[in-house]
Write an enzyme that holds these catalytic residues in place. Structure first.
Site, PDB file in Angstrom:
ATOM      1  N   GLY C  41      49.730  26.849  -4.603  1.00 36.69           N
ATOM      2  CA  GLY C  41      49.081  27.997  -5.230  1.00 36.69           C
ATOM      3  C   GLY C  41      48.027  27.637  -6.262  1.00 36.69           C
ATOM      4  O   GLY C  41      47.298  28.500  -6.733  1.00 36.69           O
ATOM      5  N   CYS C 250      50.226  51.043  19.319  1.00 37.28           N
ATOM      6  CA  CYS C 250      48.970  50.534  19.858  1.00 37.28           C
ATOM      7  C   CYS C 250      48.673  51.241  21.180  1.00 37.28           C
ATOM      8  O   CYS C 250      49.526  51.318  22.074  1.00 37.28           O
ATOM      9  CB  CYS C 250      49.053  49.022  20.091  1.00 37.28           C
ATOM     10  SG  CYS C 250      47.619  48.363  20.990  1.00 37.28           S
ATOM     11  N   CYS C 253      48.807  48.301  24.126  1.00 36.68           N
ATOM     12  CA  CYS C 253      50.013  47.567  24.494  1.00 36.68           C
ATOM     13  C   CYS C 253      51.286  48.271  24.038  1.00 36.68           C
ATOM     14  O   CYS C 253      52.386  47.831  24.347  1.00 36.68           O
ATOM     15  CB  CYS C 253      49.976  46.149  23.930  1.00 36.68           C
ATOM     16  SG  CYS C 253      50.264  46.072  22.144  1.00 36.68           S
ATOM     17  N   CYS C 275      45.905  47.212  18.415  1.00 35.78           N
ATOM     18  CA  CYS C 275      46.263  46.017  17.670  1.00 35.78           C
ATOM     19  C   CYS C 275      45.012  45.342  17.128  1.00 35.78           C
ATOM     20  O   CYS C 275      44.024  45.177  17.848  1.00 35.78           O
ATOM     21  CB  CYS C 275      46.976  45.009  18.574  1.00 35.78           C
ATOM     22  SG  CYS C 275      48.638  45.473  19.010  1.00 35.78           S
ATOM     23  N   CYS C 281      47.884  41.560  21.481  1.00 32.67           N
ATOM     24  CA  CYS C 281      47.762  42.729  22.331  1.00 32.67           C
ATOM     25  C   CYS C 281      47.648  42.306  23.808  1.00 32.67           C
ATOM     26  O   CYS C 281      48.331  42.835  24.678  1.00 32.67           O
ATOM     27  CB  CYS C 281      46.525  43.519  21.916  1.00 32.67           C
ATOM     28  SG  CYS C 281      46.554  45.235  22.434  1.00 32.67           S
TER      29      CYS C 281
END
Lengths: 232, 267, 292
Positions: C41, C250, C253, C275, C281
């Protein structure tokens, strides 16, 4: 019983640096004992330094030499040399002072002005204001004024608020600078009664009372404070 | 005798102990040889004219300006009197934003102008780990009330506030973590007289109520008389006179203090 | 390792060093990257190079990718989840031609994935590295403009101001409105900007088996989240972190658990949700068709 206030060899001059350092002697070598329950009136011609002495006792003025010993909290504090917080502690708990003029704090209502010394000692606000109300009523301040800041009050009203504030707590010792100066006869009698009550509970008082009648009614003795030659 | 009244002066430790504090700018003296103790609940006024060194002294006392010589010891909660310039920077920064407060003359220097009043007050709480939004907001609203700002302004930006309100907000932002020592630099400067009076009254009751210790820099002797227990008078970087506030103002001894006091217009 | 449907670049450019950057520069970036991995970080400064594309197009991510890519790697590049956008296509082609590496659109087949603004839906593995393109690496920037001060704040963990921002959201909008680049705390220590990924993706960063590297080209900073590292999104006890959710599935899909983009499909205001992760997808659609 030892005196509540002992003044020893107190000397005070003013040096005015803004006026070529001229030195103005006020008094020198003053000594005075005040016992519990005793009221001593400062007496002398105008300009003799009565008010200056009173202020020096309160540490408002700084003496050049000598001591002002005040019995405080089982011990003794020399107001002339003690550090500020010790002086403030004496003022808070032992030594009251009623000046000739009320120093007005903006926005603070009369009731709170009077209650403030009690609050400073830890009294809850409501109880303090209750006692303040009793005092203001006794000194004939109309109730409609209690919640106003005293800035707009008349001179006499301000003086009575000032007295109420001074007598709000039961100080063991008090300094009074002409407490009855601008009061009418009825209010003067009230203040005299309040002083006598304070004495009766053992309060030591040093005061300046121009009014002969008041002086004879409250003072046990007078302390002569003359012009320069007084000391020596 | 009540508990508040029965305090034993000798048993107390000073909150701040300052010895021979000196700050030089090259050959020029910022402040020199300043020593004093500040006690819990005490308000110390530092007065003097512009250039007298009072702001330099305030910055040196408040860990914002390294002294050239001398020490500033603070009574930390865990280790007692500790030289603040010997503390590690993390500890010093933590101290300054929890146990201390700094009220700037210009509220813009002490506020985050880009976030709401509530966030300004809440920031110090969040900085020390507060993570409950509802509690933070409740504390912020409580403090808004204590500095006499209406609740409905809590989400407004400080720039929409008047100068007096901004100053009160800055005070709330500083006091929310319950500090023991607050530094104030001309807190009433630049405000209208009527606004000043309200702020002074508020400061007076907060200082007494929270038993705060305060170091107050001001050139306004009336402000000093109203707020300070004792005064230090500065001239050319040195303390020329100090003592009880009313004694210094009513019976000044040093020529400079006499000049200062006699120069004030009477109303 | 040669995934069967990965395409090997045909026309590697002559005259360029492998993966464009010279070896000295790559070593320098690797050293910065190692440091970043060692201090999860923490933003490590590096001597960023001029790249043959403008800032804001992924110069930081490209330099990190160039420093860690090897001839055996298979590279996938996505932009907002899609492999076929201009930016993704350009960067994929860049490495195909300068490094000659295999490229793929399949998340599961890539060993190295460079991304702008998304984390793939398919869970990543220990064998993969995810490289983020970062525009503004400093999460404290909007509260504190001075770099000298933000560094000190990181060093001393003075992160109260991050919650001031969240407080403002709740005070004005009743909820935390930050939905992209939602700040996180890494390994209980440094507060980090996850780059402008939707906060929907934040939970994927937590304890991810893959190594996550972040490159900021303009600001010349690299930071990292090593595999299996705690990544917590900042929040309040009474306003806990939440991800976006959709009422729709979606349209292509039928996925109900992926991040959806709203797409306008005609000039009559018609729209659908699909998606954002095109590979996810495509794979779902293919397997559904295969099942039928």
């Amino acid at each position: 019983m030892s005196p509540v206030i002992q003044v020893r060899d107190l000397t005070k001059d003013f040096v005015l640096h803004t006026q070529n350092g001229v030195r103005i002697p006020v008094f020198s070598g003053l000594s005075l004992d005040v016992a519990a329950g005793e009221c001593v009136g400062l007496h002398g011609p105008s300009g003799a330094g009565k008010s200056t002495l009173l202020r020096a006792l309160y540490a408002n003025y700084k003496p050049d030499s000598g001591a002002v010993i005040v019995s405080h909290d089982g011990g003794a504090v020399d107001m002339a040399t003690a550090e500020p917080r010790a002086v403030l502690d004496v003022r808070r708990r032992t030594l009251g002072y009623v000046s000739q003029f009320l120093r007005v704090i903006p926005r603070v209502p009369a009731l709170d002005v009077v209650a403030e010394p009690l609050v400073a000692l830890g009294t809850p606000g409501d109880a303090a204001r209750e006692k303040a109300a009793v005092l203001l009523a006794r000194l004939n301040i109309p109730e409609r004024l209690w919640h106003l800041a005293p800035a707009t009050f008349s001179g006499g009203e301000q003086q009575r608020v000032n007295i109420a504030r001074g007598f709000a707590t039961d100080y063991p010792a008090m300094l009074l600078d002409e407490p009855t100066a601008s009061l009418d006869a009825a209010n003067r009698d009230t203040v005299v009664a309040m002083i006598q009550e304070a004495k009766a509970r053992g309060c030591s008082i040093v005061g300046i009372f121009h009014d002969v009648d008041v002086r004879t009614r409250v003072c046990d003795r007078l302390f002569e404070i003359g012009a320069r030659d007084h000391a020596a | 005798m009540t508990a508040a009244a029965a305090m034993d002066l000798s048993a107390e430790t000073p909150l701040l102990r300052v010895r021979d504090l000196t700050r030089l700018y090259g050959d020029r003296v910022g402040c020199e040889g300043v020593s004093f103790d500040l006690w819990p609940g005490e308000v110390l006024g530092i007065v003097g004219e512009s250039g007298s060194g009072k702001t330099t002294l305030l910055n040196t006392l408040s860990a914002r300006l390294e002294p050239s010589a001398g020490t500033v010891e603070y009574d930390t909660r865990d280790a007692g009197l500790t030289d603040i310039y010997q503390l590690s920077e993390p500890r010093r920064r933590l101290l300054t934003r929890t146990d201390w407060g700094i009220v700037h003359q210009n509220p813009r220097d002490g506020l985050r102008m880009g976030v709401s009043a509530g966030a300004n007050i809440g920031e110090r709480l969040m900085a020390v780990g507060a993570r409950h939004y509802g509690n933070i907001r409740a504390d912020a609203l409580d403090w808004m009330g204590r500095v006499e700002i209406r609740d409905e302004r809590v989400d407004d930006l400080p720039r929409t506030f008047s100068g007096g309100m901004q100053q009160r907000l800055q005070i709330a932002r500083n006091l929310v973590t319950g500090p023991r020592l607050v530094f104030m630099d001309e807190p009433t400067g630049g405000l209208d007289v009527s606004v000043q009076a309200r702020l002074l009254d508020l400061l007076r009751s907060l200082v007494t109520g929270m038993r705060l210790s305060v170091i107050l820099v001001t050139h306004d002797l009336a402000v000093a008389r109203l707020l300070a227990h004792r005064l230090m008078v500065m001239k050319d970087g040195r303390v020329v006179e100090q003592g009880l506030t009313d004694q210094v103002l009513d019976d000044p001894h040093h020529p400079y203090t006499q000049l200062l006091v006699s120069s004030v217009l009477q109303v | 390792m040669q995934p069967n449907d990965a395409t090997q670049a045909q026309d590697t450019l002559d005259g360029y060093n492998f993966a464009y950057l010279d070896e000295q520069t790559k070593r320098m970036i690797r050293r910065a990257t190692l440091k970043a991995v060692a201090i999860p970080g923490y933003q490590v400064p590096f001597a960023g190079r001029e790249m043959p594309l403008p800032y804001g197009w992924g110069t930081g991510g490209i330099q990190v990718t160039a420093a860690v890519i090897g001839p055996d790697d298979t590279l996938k590049v996505i932009d907002q989840g899609a492999d076929d956008t201009t930016n993704a296509v350009s960067i994929r082609r860049f490495f195909a031609r300068t490094a000659g590496v295999a490229t793929t659109e399949r998340t599961t087949q890539a060993s190295l994935i460079q991304t702008r603004h998304r984390i793939p839906e398919a869970p990543l593995t220990e064998d993969q590295i995810l490289v983020y393109q970062v525009p503004i690496p400093e999460p404290l920037r909007w509260m504190e403009a001075r770099e000298s001060e933000t560094r000190k704040m990181h060093a001393l963990e003075e992160y109260g101001v991050m919650h001031v921002k969240l407080y403002e959201d709740i005070a004005h909008l009743g909820r935390i409105a930050t939905s992209y680049d939602y700040p996180v705390r890494v390994n209980g220590r440094y507060v980090m900007a996850p780059s402008p990924i939707p906060k929907f993706d934040n939970p994927k960063m937590d304890m991810m088996p893959a190594l996550q590297l972040f490159g900021a080209g303009r600001e010349k900073r690299i930071y990292a989240v090593p595999p299996y590292t705690r990544v917590e999104s900042l929040d309040f006890e009474d306003h806990p972190f939440e991800v976006q959710a959709w009422d729709e599935a979606c349209a292509l899909c039928g996925a109900t658990d992926s991040y959806l983009d709203e797409v306008v499909i005609d000039d009559a205001g018609g729209r659908m949700f699909v998606c954002s992760d095109t590979d996810h997808c495509t794979q779902r659609t293919a397997s559904r068709e295969a099942a039928e």
